[in-house]
Every structure is written in C-alpha cells, then in structure tokens.
Design a protein around this motif. Structure first.
Motif, PDB file in Angstrom:
ATOM      1  N   LEU A   1      29.776  45.768  48.066  1.00  0.00           N
ATOM      2  CA  LEU A   1      29.120  45.340  49.147  1.00  0.00           C
ATOM      3  C   LEU A   1      28.303  45.137  49.090  1.00  0.00           C
ATOM      4  O   LEU A   1      27.283  44.058  49.486  1.00  0.00           O
TER       5      LEU A   1
ATOM      6  N   HIS B   1      35.613  49.234  54.375  1.00  0.00           N
ATOM      7  CA  HIS B   1      35.578  48.443  53.415  1.00  0.00           C
ATOM      8  C   HIS B   1      36.440  48.712  52.315  1.00  0.00           C
ATOM      9  O   HIS B   1      37.160  48.036  52.136  1.00  0.00           O
TER      10      HIS B   1
ATOM     11  N   ARG C   1      33.695  39.356  54.594  1.00  0.00           N
ATOM     12  CA  ARG C   1      32.332  39.931  55.121  1.00  0.00           C
ATOM     13  C   ARG C   1      32.361  40.096  56.918  1.00  0.00           C
ATOM     14  O   ARG C   1      32.347  39.176  57.251  1.00  0.00           O
TER      15      ARG C   1
ATOM     16  N   SER D   1      25.901  42.854  51.892  1.00  0.00           N
ATOM     17  CA  SER D   1      26.506  44.360  53.327  1.00  0.00           C
ATOM     18  C   SER D   1      25.330  45.179  53.266  1.00  0.00           C
ATOM     19  O   SER D   1      25.814  45.770  53.510  1.00  0.00           O
TER      20      SER D   1
END
Length: 334
Positions: free
Chosen positions: A327, A184, A82, A332
C-alpha cells in the motif's frame, strides 16, 4: 493500410469500452482518455491530455503518485489496484495500473483502467453489516443500544484525545489505515466492521491513566510505563459487557503484543495474536511515528516505512508488513 486499420480498430475499442481507459507515454504524459474515464473519474479530457499524470493530481497526492509510477516502472508485468473514494460525488471507483513494455523490455507507457464500483462497494458494506448483525444475533432494541453505546465510546475517545493535543485524531487515523490494510489483504468480510470498532476504541483504556503521565513531555519512569501498559487490558475490560461473542475485546487487549512474543499484556507470539491486533499494531505504530510528540518531531514517510520494514518478524507480522508496504509503495499510505 492494414496498420492504419488496426490502429483505428484498437482506438475504437478503447473508446467504446465501459471501463475508463487512460494511457500515458513512458514519461507519464497522458496521451489518451476515453469517454468512460471522463464519466467515472469526473474529469475532462481536454484538461489532462498532454499533461503529466503527477501534475493532474492535487498537491497532497503528488508524492504518492510518484511512488506508484516508480513502482510500476521497476516491475515489468506488474500491476496494482487502488480504490478511490470520491466523497464529493458519493461514489467509489477502482483503478488498475499496468506498465506497458515492448519485447525488449523497454517501458512504452502506462495504462490506467477505472471501474465504477459504487454499487458493488455499497452492497459489500451492507453484506458485511448484515453478517455482523446475524452473528451477534441480538434483537432490534439491543442492537440499537449496542450502537448507541459504541458511538458514545467513540465520543469518549475524542474527549480523551483532546486532553493531549499531540494525539487528537489518532484513533480515527488508525481506524482508517487499519481498515484499508485489512481490506487490501482480506476484503470486506464479516470481520471488517469488528476491526474498525476495535481500532477506533483501542486506546479507551487510557481513561484510567493520569493526565500528567499521558501528557508528560519527557521519558516515562518504569512505574509510569507500567501504568501505561495496563491500558489495553483495561479497555478490554470496559468493553467486554458490550461485545457479544468477544469479537472486539481480544483485538483491543492484544494490540500491543509483538510477533516475537516480547509485547504485552501476555507475551503472545506469532499467529496466537488475533489478526485484528496484528493489523492495528502496524497502523498504530505508523501513525504514532508520523505524529509529533512533546519529546520529538514527526518522522518522515521514508523513516516510518523503514522502521516498519526493519521490525518485520520482530514487532510485526511479516505477511501484514508486506501488505502494508505494498500500500505504501503504491501511494495508498500518507
């Protein structure tokens, strides 16, 4: 004696590593913080030792931390990364979270490894900008003109959203989430900045939609819905003269296409839909669900995640849904 020596050696190694190391027990209570972790994350070990990882985060982040810890506890051998933006100190750092299980498969603790990636991140951003500038291949004056016009378009988006209090900030949030999702899965390559601009400007075509339709509190009539569906094509037409190489306009035109071919404006399906459009479709839908509208209240995080999951393979590209859920599950996504 040998066990004491090994323990001392291991502790010295952890203490002297350049990466930040934070260790917790199985309950998430922090038991170790090295000097690098203090420096990279701007914390003091006396403030966090003996405290829960969850309680060491600000209130707005606690739910995401809980989700991340639950994710780790349920996946022996699993890890996740992250990236954290520390705006106050103008730096970026990357956290790698890893659960520690014993031979019997019982969770013993959690390790968090932090790396200062500020310089590498800024270098990647510069590289992406340089690659984009090279591909566009315009002279300095035209590049400046392009940037000025794009910034003006972004200001116009802010003006448009101000017409409807329910959509203020929508395009910025979509751009932020779409960028995070793309990075990502694909990293910061030359398409990254194109995606950012496309996400910021994806609704600019609504300039042609009457206010009474945009702000209508009830269900749209078929005629009104047909008018609204034209906004993605109108946006692409507006921006085409400003988009050398057609890097942004197709992404905007097709961001309402569906993976199953039932979207608009052309009914594209699967990988015929541009990658950026598939990414923005998820971010756009998620933000819309998380925001209140005149005809409904905002949906909860869990409701939104389930809606995205259910529509994998129908409305959304399954590969990008998987990345989005990754995520979301690791804290996130707000």
């Amino acid at each position: 004696m040998e066990e004491i020596w090994e323990y001392t050696l291991f502790r010295l190694v952890l203490e002297q590593m350049r990466e930040g190391i934070i260790l917790s027990d199985a309950d998430g209570v922090i038991t170790f913080v090295n000097d690098a972790a203090e420096r990279i994350r701007n914390i003091k070990r006396e403030d966090v030792l003996g405290r829960s990882m969850v309680l060491c985060h600000k209130e707005s982040s606690k739910d995401k931390v809980v989700r991340a810890l639950d994710y780790l506890k349920a996946k022996p051998g699993g890890t996740f990364r992250r990236m954290v933006t520390d705006s106050a100190n103008d730096k970026y750092y990357e956290n790698i979270y890893a659960p520690v299980f014993d031979e019997a498969g019982v969770l013993q603790g959690i390790a968090v490894v932090s790396r200062d990636i500020t310089e590498a991140r800024k270098a990647e951003e510069a590289k992406a900008m340089n690659l984009r500038a090279q591909e566009v291949a315009m002279d300095t004056l035209r590049e400046q003109y392009h940037n000025i016009v794009m910034t003006s378009m972004e200001m116009l988006i802010n003006f448009l959203e101000a017409r409807d209090p329910y959509t203020i900030g929508h395009s910025k949030r979509v751009a932020s989430m779409a960028s995070k999702l793309y990075e990502h899965k694909c990293g910061m390559n030359e398409r990254y900045l194109d995606l950012q601009w496309a996400a910021k400007l994806h609704d600019i075509g609504k300039i042609s939609i009457p206010d009474q339709i945009i702000s209508k509190p009830g269900k749209l009539t078929p005629e009104e819905y047909t008018a609204v569906k034209q906004h993605s094509s109108i946006a692409a037409d507006i921006l085409r003269p400003l988009d050398p190489g057609a890097r942004i306009t197709p992404v905007i035109r097709y961001h309402h296409e569906r993976f199953d071919g039932k979207g608009y404006p052309e009914g594209l399906a699967g990988t015929d839909i541009p990658v950026g459009s598939r990414v923005i479709a998820i971010a756009d839908t998620y933000d819309a669900m998380r925001s209140s509208r005149p005809y409904r209240t905002a949906m909860s995080f869990d409701q939104c995640i389930e809606e995205i999951r259910v529509n994998s393979g129908r409305q959304f590209d399954p590969e990008w849904v998987e990345a989005f859920l990754d995520l979301a599950q690791t804290g996130s996504v707000d």
